[in-house]
Design a protein around this motif. Structure first.
Motif, PDB file in Angstrom:
ATOM      1  N   TRP A  81     -26.120  66.597  -0.715  1.00  0.00           N
ATOM      2  CA  TRP A  81     -25.187  67.683  -1.026  1.00  0.00           C
ATOM      3  C   TRP A  81     -23.759  67.313  -0.632  1.00  0.00           C
ATOM      4  CZ3 TRP A  81     -26.458  70.676  -4.665  1.00  0.00           C
ATOM      5  CH2 TRP A  81     -27.783  71.094  -4.831  1.00  0.00           C
TER       6      TRP A  81
ATOM      7  N   VAL B  35     -22.171  65.616  -3.352  1.00  0.00           N
ATOM      8  CA  VAL B  35     -21.732  66.573  -4.375  1.00  0.00           C
ATOM      9  C   VAL B  35     -20.332  67.097  -4.016  1.00  0.00           C
ATOM     10  CG1 VAL B  35     -22.181  68.880  -5.329  1.00  0.00           C
ATOM     11  CG2 VAL B  35     -24.049  67.213  -5.112  1.00  0.00           C
ATOM     12  N   VAL B  36     -20.099  67.241  -2.729  1.00  0.00           N
ATOM     13  CA  VAL B  36     -18.769  67.709  -2.293  1.00  0.00           C
ATOM     14  C   VAL B  36     -17.732  66.603  -2.493  1.00  0.00           C
ATOM     15  CG1 VAL B  36     -17.399  68.362  -0.265  1.00  0.00           C
ATOM     16  CG2 VAL B  36     -19.639  69.418  -0.651  1.00  0.00           C
TER      17      VAL B  36
ATOM     18  N   VAL C 192     -19.020  63.465  -9.296  1.00  0.00           N
ATOM     19  CA  VAL C 192     -20.225  64.109  -9.826  1.00  0.00           C
ATOM     20  C   VAL C 192     -20.320  63.808 -11.312  1.00  0.00           C
ATOM     21  CG1 VAL C 192     -20.179  65.970  -8.118  1.00  0.00           C
ATOM     22  CG2 VAL C 192     -19.076  66.317 -10.329  1.00  0.00           C
TER      23      VAL C 192
ATOM     24  N   ARG D 221     -20.474  76.115 -11.990  1.00  0.00           N
ATOM     25  CA  ARG D 221     -21.295  75.338 -11.052  1.00  0.00           C
ATOM     26  C   ARG D 221     -21.607  73.962 -11.631  1.00  0.00           C
ATOM     27  NH1 ARG D 221     -24.407  75.738  -6.683  1.00  0.00           N
ATOM     28  NH2 ARG D 221     -24.410  77.991  -6.377  1.00  0.00           N
TER      29      ARG D 221
ATOM     30  N   THR E 203     -20.262  70.762  -9.730  1.00  0.00           N
ATOM     31  CA  THR E 203     -21.232  70.033  -8.905  1.00  0.00           C
ATOM     32  C   THR E 203     -22.138  69.104  -9.701  1.00  0.00           C
ATOM     33  OG1 THR E 203     -23.021  71.667  -9.060  1.00  0.00           O
ATOM     34  CG2 THR E 203     -21.347  72.047  -7.358  1.00  0.00           C
TER      35      THR E 203
ATOM     36  N   GLY F 268     -27.760  75.052  -6.074  1.00  0.00           N
ATOM     37  CA  GLY F 268     -27.222  74.442  -4.858  1.00  0.00           C
ATOM     38  C   GLY F 268     -26.633  75.476  -3.936  1.00  0.00           C
TER      39      GLY F 268
ATOM     40  N   MET G 117     -21.366  78.624  -4.114  1.00  0.00           N
ATOM     41  CA  MET G 117     -20.123  78.033  -4.625  1.00  0.00           C
ATOM     42  C   MET G 117     -18.923  78.486  -3.795  1.00  0.00           C
ATOM     43  SD  MET G 117     -20.784  75.910  -6.937  1.00  0.00           S
ATOM     44  CE  MET G 117     -19.050  75.561  -7.175  1.00  0.00           C
TER      45      MET G 117
ATOM     46  N   LEU H 152     -18.752  76.030  -1.197  1.00  0.00           N
ATOM     47  CA  LEU H 152     -18.568  74.648  -1.656  1.00  0.00           C
ATOM     48  C   LEU H 152     -17.156  74.378  -2.168  1.00  0.00           C
ATOM     49  CD1 LEU H 152     -21.684  73.418  -3.684  1.00  0.00           C
ATOM     50  CD2 LEU H 152     -20.980  72.814  -1.359  1.00  0.00           C
TER      51      LEU H 152
ATOM     52  N   ILE I  62     -14.754  71.133  -1.685  1.00  0.00           N
ATOM     53  CA  ILE I  62     -14.476  70.157  -2.747  1.00  0.00           C
ATOM     54  C   ILE I  62     -12.961  69.869  -2.798  1.00  0.00           C
ATOM     55  CG2 ILE I  62     -14.481  69.825  -5.286  1.00  0.00           C
ATOM     56  CD1 ILE I  62     -17.166  71.445  -5.289  1.00  0.00           C
TER      57      ILE I  62
ATOM     58  N   ARG J 222     -12.557  68.032 -11.888  1.00  0.00           N
ATOM     59  CA  ARG J 222     -13.943  68.169 -12.364  1.00  0.00           C
ATOM     60  C   ARG J 222     -14.044  69.201 -13.489  1.00  0.00           C
ATOM     61  NH1 ARG J 222     -17.556  68.077  -6.785  1.00  0.00           N
ATOM     62  NH2 ARG J 222     -16.490  66.269  -5.900  1.00  0.00           N
TER      63      ARG J 222
END
Ligand code: GLU
Length: 445
Positions: free
Chosen positions: A351, A354-355, A359, A412, A416, A421, A424, A427, A431, A439
């Motif tokens: 995870w 992912v941060v 991705v 999401r 990610t 997960g 958000m 997260l 991020i 992203r």
């Protein structure tokens, strides 16, 4: 009286989950009573005992947190065994036997054929000196048996099994020493239990019949026997002693990301009347630990139950407790954001990637691409704060009328690369602004 327990593995292999459970209960009983827990390595079999297993046993106990207050090795204690053996020989409690394995087998078969218990007939006890010398002249070396006292009924109150009774006449005098002078398990163990002042012998119920004969060994040496607790064996989910359990040990638990406290927490409680509970420390489990809570039915060890318990424990772990095991850069905020999604601590790295990114772009279609592009634009305008997810989704909802899944899922996915997960809201601040815009933006191209 200081409680002294011992865990006595033979270093001829790795500890399996059944051994670990026995070690744990010995350790818990000593700790609960402010006593001492000894590691006794039963390494009289010098051929099969290996140093690598000694090291592995120590390492496994250390990982589990079962620190020993002392370590003894039977291979260093042969002089004491010799001395006690001689003393027992002098009083006629050990005697030499010359039967071969085939001869003994034949005797057993004859008795069984007559429907009688296959108890050794003590023929060697009636050998004359002349006969004994003749056998030795043939090149036969004696093995040695402990002579049970047939007039002393055997009994004890087992801390788990309750009252136990054995008729010594129905038990063979146990062989304690082989032709080559090497020791079998029985007598050295009893000698050590006396010499080390062991007060409680906690072991599997497969040792119950050994206990019957060892009780007479204690008495023959002029010692009073310790207390005994024989635990029902561990079985797998299929309800029998599975191959899997025999190969399941600390290395597998570690590979599977199990916390030591989960293994300990489960093994402390299965087979008892107390429920399995998630704990981050074993200390609270000591309060209720008592042999009277153990049942006589086999304890069932379920790997799925361990994994579920582990997950609950991971969700309780404080950052301070696991910070050394987290990926570089992952701080307390990151841990708190990601923790609810973990089954194991090791998954924190997935995870965290992912941060930190990159991705994989999810390849959104049609409307969703336009929607996400809009999100990128809005995010560039919005003030960046810990609440940025809330303000972003509120603004998007107002602009597009989307809500629920159509609102959240494309975001999401773009942010990610996954459809599920951690929250958000937690997260997105991790991020970071630029990465988040980047992203969201390429998802539109
Ligand atoms: N070495 C023995 C075993 O592993 C020890 C049994 C005992 O606890 O006395 O079975």
């Amino acid at each position: 009286m200081t409680v002294i327990t011992r865990f006595a593995p033979s270093p001829t292999g790795h500890l399996h989950v059944g051994n670990i459970r026995t070690a744990l209960h010995n350790w818990m009983w000593a700790r609960k009573n402010g006593g001492r827990f000894l590691l006794r390595l039963d390494d009289t079999d010098t051929e099969r005992s290996k140093e690598e297993y000694v090291d592995a046993i120590r390492a496994d106990l250390a990982w589990l947190g079962l620190s020993a207050d002392g370590e003894e090795r039977q291979s260093a204690r042969f002089a004491l065994y010799e001395e006690k053996f001689e003393a027992l020989r002098e009083i006629g409690r050990v005697y030499p036997c010359y039967e071969t394995a085939q001869e003994l087998d034949l005797k057993r078969k004859i008795l069984l054929g007559r429907g009688l218990p296959p108890v050794y007939d003590r023929a060697a006890l009636s050998l004359s000196d002349v006969e004994r010398r003749a056998l030795e002249a043939e090149g036969r070396r004696p093995h040695w048996r402990f002579r049970l006292d047939h007039e002393a009924p055997i009994g004890w109150i087992d801390l788990i099994r309750g009252e136990q009774h054995f008729d010594p006449k129905l038990i063979s005098d146990p062989v304690i020493r082989r032709e080559d002078g090497s020791w079998l398990y029985m007598l050295p163990s009893a000698i050590d239990d006396v010499d080390m002042g062991v007060t409680h012998v906690v072991r599997g119920e497969d040792h119950v019949s050994n206990t019957a004969t060892q009780i007479q060994m204690f008495t023959a040496m002029g010692a009073s026997p310790p207390a005994f607790a024989h635990e029902a064996l561990l079985v797998g989910t299929e309800g029998k002693l599975s191959k899997r359990l025999g190969s399941l040990g600390v290395s597998t638990f570690r590979e599977e990301g199990m916390e030591a406290v989960a293994v300990v927490g489960l093994l402390a409680r299965i087979g008892t009347s107390d429920p399995v509970e998630p704990v981050v420390d074993v200390a609270p489990l000591l309060n209720t630990f008592d042999f009277s809570r153990f049942g006589r039915a086999p304890a069932r060890f379920d790997e799925a139950e361990l994994a579920a318990l582990n997950q609950r424990i991971v969700h309780m772990l404080d950052y301070a407790a696991i910070r050394d095991r987290l990926p570089e850069g992952m701080g307390e905020v990151g841990w708190n954001a990601i923790r609810p999604n973990l089954e194991t601590v090791a998954q924190a790295s997935d995870w965290w990637r992912v941060v930190t990114g990159p991705v994989e772009s999810p390849g959104l279609e049609g409307d969703d691409r336009v929607f996400v592009a809009l999100a990128a634009d809005l995010l560039a305008e919005l003030p960046w704060s810990q609440d940025v997810w809330k303000s972003l989704t509120a603004a998007l909802k107002e602009k597009t009328g989307r809500k629920g899944k159509p609102l959240f899922l494309p975001l999401r996915l773009a942010l990610t690369g996954r459809d599920h997960g951690p929250e958000m809201a937690a997260l997105l601040p991790l991020i970071g602004r630029d990465a988040a815009i980047a992203r969201l933006a390429p998802a539109t191209s």
